[in-house]
Design an enzyme around this catalytic site. Structure first.
Site, short mmCIF file in Angstrom:
data_model
loop_
_atom_site.label_atom_id
_atom_site.label_comp_id
_atom_site.label_asym_id
_atom_site.label_seq_id
_atom_site.Cartn_x
_atom_site.Cartn_y
_atom_site.Cartn_z
N GLU A 1 11.95 28.87 -4.04
CA GLU A 1 10.64 28.86 -4.73
C GLU A 1 9.96 30.21 -4.40
OE1 GLU A 1 8.94 25.28 -4.20
OE2 GLU A 1 10.85 23.93 -4.51
N GLU B 1 11.28 10.85 -2.64
CA GLU B 1 10.50 12.05 -1.70
C GLU B 1 10.97 11.87 -0.25
OE1 GLU B 1 9.24 15.41 -2.25
OE2 GLU B 1 10.23 15.17 -0.17
N GLU C 1 15.62 21.37 -9.43
CA GLU C 1 14.47 22.24 -9.43
C GLU C 1 15.10 23.64 -8.80
OE1 GLU C 1 9.92 22.19 -7.88
OE2 GLU C 1 11.34 22.06 -6.37
N GLU D 1 4.70 24.03 -11.21
CA GLU D 1 3.74 23.43 -10.37
C GLU D 1 3.12 24.41 -9.60
OE1 GLU D 1 6.73 20.75 -8.74
OE2 GLU D 1 6.78 21.97 -6.75
#
Ligand code: NOJ
Ligand code: CA
Length: 713
Positions: A169, A411, A498, A504
């Site tokens: 990320e 999650e 992802e 986000e």
């Protein structure tokens, strides 16, 4: 249509002679050689230009001689393969898989071990892997290193993210290889020390651009039972494979027969061709799902963005240090901001039903969010107990009556053994309440074993989950997994991942720079679809949180274009229903854009700068076109020669207004209509950080009369 023929060449105990193969069109040439020391080496040409100079291949095993030298060739086999196959969903209806193969069977006298290196040469790239046949001398073994080299021809420009065993990320840095420093803060982020591995480590897919105008992508295909490969930059032009280790530093625990994932090197002088490559997908095994009718590409909404922008919470109460097992959830005081309530979910279901969406994702429905990073993290979630204000049965009926399906959320907070223990029960609950799909998540460190997100143990976990879900006819969208390697060919229920820096980040951090979405298709997306979560209309976060400095780094029109430029069969309309209600005209594009296609044409592309892609809706004559730019304003001329000659088309263009700008005026858009045909050239005016989204459909007689022909302004 399938042909397959083999031509075997036998060579005994040759050391120095080279094996050369050409790709089916002859444009690529690969060479395998053993050096005088019996070291395996390879090289690659595109036309007359070297892509990879002769460099070495090898592996190091624990308590065994290194598999790097002392080899002799036992035999080589070459063959050609051709097939055309149909993916369950995708960017095109038919995929051609055409390559020449060279299998080199090697023997190492010192260890008495046999090793095969298999090469597949496509017109747009080379792949190879190591294969360990079953043999008495090698049964169980531990890989401590893979020494695959990629010797480039110079200090190329690289589009890279820092090496990291647990996360992808990051925004991309664009520097020459010699300038790679993965430990300093880059121009976009506030993050100080970035790579936890070191200065010269980067991740794949890595995009390179040479001085001579060649684009090269290095990645891997079919990552199964092996750690992900990252790359160490050595001597500016040499890249060395670097496998993600486990908790004690080993790379892989294996048993023969075994084959590593494919190492892939794609190369082209056309950036557009690189994007159209299907080589990584072709290197994966065909679908394991016999009757895939239950797999449904879809668009969905979610009780989601409201948490990211800070309007609602995943947790129900404000207490912390709550042990899952000992808590009477009903006795807790609700915090008043819980997002996943029955009432709020119904609101999304109503909106989805009204606008023809298939699904609604609900995050924060299950107990445990009060402490998902705290003391009780290891077994904080059980994936079956809803909060007191979330009524599973009532919502099942409510959604069913309106033709909408809820999307499950698991999650794990990195507590993976806990998840595996509870998965059967969680699946049972999903089936009982008619959830067709689950979004999984792996935020935080992997516990309890101290493994890494991208190591062998986790790679096996993600696949085990996808496989188990497939057996239960469930689709999956994984967040924070290892980045994809084309396994969605084999598991078409693995809709998206992802594994990159998604939209986000724009809600709660410095976010993603305007060039981000022009790089992702050349890097992360080469391995498979990303759940990027496009469609944010309310660009500036101070709308939700007065004083917030955060914003999406695009115009609104670019958010629409992303539905075309970032392919995924599982596409979210990520903003709040209110944001869409406020702009029903722009929302129409999100409602209309498909998630499954017959055909794709990459019209224009320059990584880090701009992109224009046209796609034809599956089973329909409509085309959709998305064009995006980085922080530069530009006019992109797009041609329409993909259209049917026999008719004209009416274009609805959702574009940036003249004064639009991602920072100063991001929500200014214009919707216009005009007529085009196969010979039209349309100039798309994209604002800084902007984009354009076009819906192109056959014009009716009426429209042909009423709508104006396109005229450049
Ligand atoms: C990170 C995921 O990327 C995001 O989509 C999700 O909402 C949070 N984790 C919570 O699970
Ligand atoms: Ca994430």
């Amino acid at each position: 249509m399938k042909t397959f023929f083999t031509l075997a060449l036998f060579m005994l105990c040759h050391t120095a002679s080279a094996q050369i193969i050409y790709s089916p069109s002859g444009v690529m040439r690969a060479e395998f050689k053993l050096t005088d020391r019996g070291e395996p080496s390879y090289s690659l040409f595109l036309g007359k230009k070297e892509v990879i100079k002769p460099c070495k291949l090898g592996l190091v095993l624990k308590d065994a001689p290194s598999f790097t030298e002392g080899f002799t060739v036992l035999r080589t086999d070459t063959s050609t393969y051709f097939e055309v196959w149909q993916p369950v969903w995708g960017e095109v209806r038919n995929i051609t898989n055409h390559y020449r193969e060279l299998a080199v069977k090697l023997h190492q006298a010192q260890s008495n071990v046999n090793l095969t290196i298999r090469f597949r040469l496509f017109n747009d790239g080379l792949a190879f892997r190591y294969e360990f046949p079953e043999q008495p001398q090698l049964t169980y073994f531990i890989v401590v290193d893979e020494l695959t080299e990629f010797q480039l021809t110079g200090d190329h420009k690289a589009f890279w993210i820092p090496g990291d065993y647990d996360s992808n990320e990051y925004p991309y840095s664009i520097t020459n290889l010699s300038q790679v420093d993965a430990t300093i803060a880059d121009r976009h982020t506030e993050i100080g020390v970035r790579s936890p591995i070191g200065k010269k480590f980067v991740q794949t897919p890595l995009l390179l651009n040479t001085d001579g105008g060649m684009y090269i992508n290095i990645h891997e295909a079919a990552l199964v039972n092996y750690p992900a490969m990252q790359l160490q930059v050595k001597d500016n032009a040499l890249l060395m494979s670097h496998l993600v280790p486990d908790a004690v530093g080993n790379k892989a625990y294996l048993q023969t027969p075994f084959q590593t994932p494919w190492r892939t090197i794609l190369a082209s002088y056309k950036a557009t061709d690189l994007l159209a490559s299907k080589t990584i997908l072709n290197l994966n095994e065909p679908s394991k799902i016999a009757n895939p009718e239950w797999i449904k590409p879809q668009k969905f909404l979610g009780v989601w963005w409201e948490m990211h922008v800070g309007l609602a919470t995943w947790n129900y109460a404000n207490q912390s240090n709550i042990a899952l097992k000992n808590t009477d959830w009903k006795s807790l005081t609700p915090n008043g901001t819980h997002g996943a309530t029955t009432l709020n979910t119904k609101r999304y279901i109503d909106f989805a039903a009204e606008h023809g969406f298939d699904g609604v994702l609900v995050e924060g429905w299950n107990v445990g969010w009060e402490d998902w990073f705290g003391k009780w993290k290891e077994d904080v979630f059980d994936f079956v107990t809803p909060y007191p204000d979330f009524d599973l049965a009532e919502l099942k009926n409510y959604a069913h009556d309106r033709g909408v399906k809820l999307i499950m959320h698991h999650e794990t907070s990195g507590s993976v053994t806990n998840y595996e223990r509870k998965l059967d029960e969680a699946i049972h609950l999903m089936k009982s309440y008619h959830y067709p799909a689950v979004k999984t998540g792996y935020v935080g460190k992997i516990i309890p074993r101290g493994e890494h997100h991208d190591g062998q143990w986790m790679v096996n976990h993600y696949l085990r989950v996808a496989d188990k879900l497939a057996n239960n006819q469930l689709m999956v969208d994984a967040h924070e997994p290892v980045r994809p390697t084309g396994l969605h060919r084999t598991y078409p229920n693995w809709m998206a991942s992802e594994a990159a820096r998604g939209n986000e980040f724009n809600a709660w951090s410095v976010g993603n720079p305007p060039e981000h979405e022009t790089i992702l298709p050349f890097t992360r997306l080469m391995g498979g679809p990303m759940d990027y979560t496009p469609g944010i209309f309310q660009i500036k976060m101070d709308f939700f949180k007065p004083g917030s400095p955060y914003q999406v780094h695009t115009t609104l029109a670019k958010q629409l274009a992303l539905y075309v430029t970032m392919y995924s069969p599982f596409q979210m309309a990520a903003d709040l229903p209110e944001s869409y209600r406020a702009r029903p005209d722009a929302f129409q594009f999100i409602k209309d854009v498909p998630v499954d296609w017959d055909d794709t044409r990459v019209l224009l592309a320059e990584p880090g700068d701009y992109l224009a892609i046209a796609r034809k809706a599956k089973g329909k004559p409509d085309w959709f076109l998305g064009a995006i730019t980085d922080e530069e304003k530009r006019a992109l001329p797009v041609t329409f020669d993909f259209l049917d000659d026999r008719q004209s088309y009416v274009v609805t263009i959702y574009g940036d207004a003249l004064d639009a700008h991602w920072k100063d005026n991001p929500m200014a858009y214009e919707i216009k209509k005009f007529i085009v045909n196969k010979r039209s050239v349309v100039k798309l005016n994209l604002a800084a950080g902007g984009g354009a989204a076009l819906h192109i459909k056959p014009a009716s007689a009426e429209e042909n009369k009423k709508v104006k022909r396109y005229r450049p302004d």
